[in-house]
Design an enzyme around this catalytic site. Structure first.
Site, mmCIF file in Angstrom:
data_model
loop_
_atom_site.group_PDB
_atom_site.id
_atom_site.type_symbol
_atom_site.label_atom_id
_atom_site.label_comp_id
_atom_site.label_asym_id
_atom_site.label_seq_id
_atom_site.Cartn_x
_atom_site.Cartn_y
_atom_site.Cartn_z
ATOM 1 N N CYS A 67 -2.600 -1.573 -3.492
ATOM 2 C CA CYS A 67 -2.621 -1.665 -4.960
ATOM 3 C C CYS A 67 -2.169 -3.083 -5.288
ATOM 4 C CB CYS A 67 -1.796 -0.570 -5.636
ATOM 5 S SG CYS A 67 -0.006 -0.684 -5.501
ATOM 6 N N HIS A 100 10.134 -1.696 14.222
ATOM 7 C CA HIS A 100 11.459 -1.201 13.844
ATOM 8 C C HIS A 100 11.434 0.106 13.064
ATOM 9 C CE1 HIS A 100 13.679 -5.340 14.236
ATOM 10 N NE2 HIS A 100 12.930 -5.050 15.304
HETATM 11 C C1 RB5 Z 1 -2.371 -1.827 -11.653
HETATM 12 O O1 RB5 Z 1 -2.510 -2.725 -12.695
HETATM 13 C C2 RB5 Z 1 -1.031 -2.046 -10.938
HETATM 14 O O2 RB5 Z 1 0.010 -1.574 -11.724
HETATM 15 C C3 RB5 Z 1 -1.038 -1.368 -9.584
HETATM 16 O O3 RB5 Z 1 -2.094 -1.859 -8.821
HETATM 17 C C4 RB5 Z 1 0.201 -1.559 -8.716
HETATM 18 O O4 RB5 Z 1 0.592 -2.888 -8.642
HETATM 19 C C5 RB5 Z 1 1.313 -0.637 -8.961
HETATM 20 O O5 RB5 Z 1 2.326 -0.626 -8.257
#
Ligand code: RB5
Length: 144
Positions: A67, A100
């Protein structure tokens, strides 16, 4: 083809990286792809739950989550008892989460790595063994 099944998932921030990683590894490893499959905005927990469930139930040996910062997917995946999701933003950190922490999911911040770095992080994670020893004692204490 190696006998290690890999689950992968991401939100819109990791969408292009997921595609790039799958294309690079799918000849070597069986990949279970949980998406997201379009660049449209989605909620990262929906995909992190799927990958974490696959690892928890042993449908997959390990997982890759992406993400923007990797924090959201890591926080979600680490709710699962059998999951050790490690956030890795460099090659060295990718080594250490295996050596680890015996991580079984690598979480990559797509907005803070290049695609090439992300792939190197994945390859390092997959090819680094757990060191065991004192680290095994510590890992065993995570869930106690
Ligand atoms: C999406 O905009 C963003 O919040 C997500 O990809 C991530 O970074 C969340 O932890």
């Amino acid at each position: 083809m190696k006998d290690i099944t890999i689950a992968i998932g991401c939100d819109h921030a990791g969408y292009e990286y997921r595609q790039y990683i799958i294309e690079a590894i799918e000849e070597k490893y069986p990949v279970v792809d949980f998406g997201t499959t379009t660049p449209d905005s989605v909620d990262y927990p929906d995909f992190a739950h799927k990958v974490a469930t696959a690892v928890q139930t042993k449908e997959a040996h390990c997982g890759i989550l992406l993400c923007g910062t990797a924090n959201g997917v890591a926080m979600t995946a680490n709710k699962y008892k059998e999951v050790r999701a490690g956030l890795a933003w460099t090659i060295e950190v990718a080594q250490l989460i295996k050596q680890h922490n015996n991580a079984n999911i690598v979480c990559i911040p797509a907005r803070y790595t290049s695609k090439q770095q992300a792939l190197q992080i994945v390859e390092t994670f997959l090819n680094t063994p757990f060191e065991g020893g004192r680290h095994e004692r510590r890992v065993n204490k995570i869930c106690s």
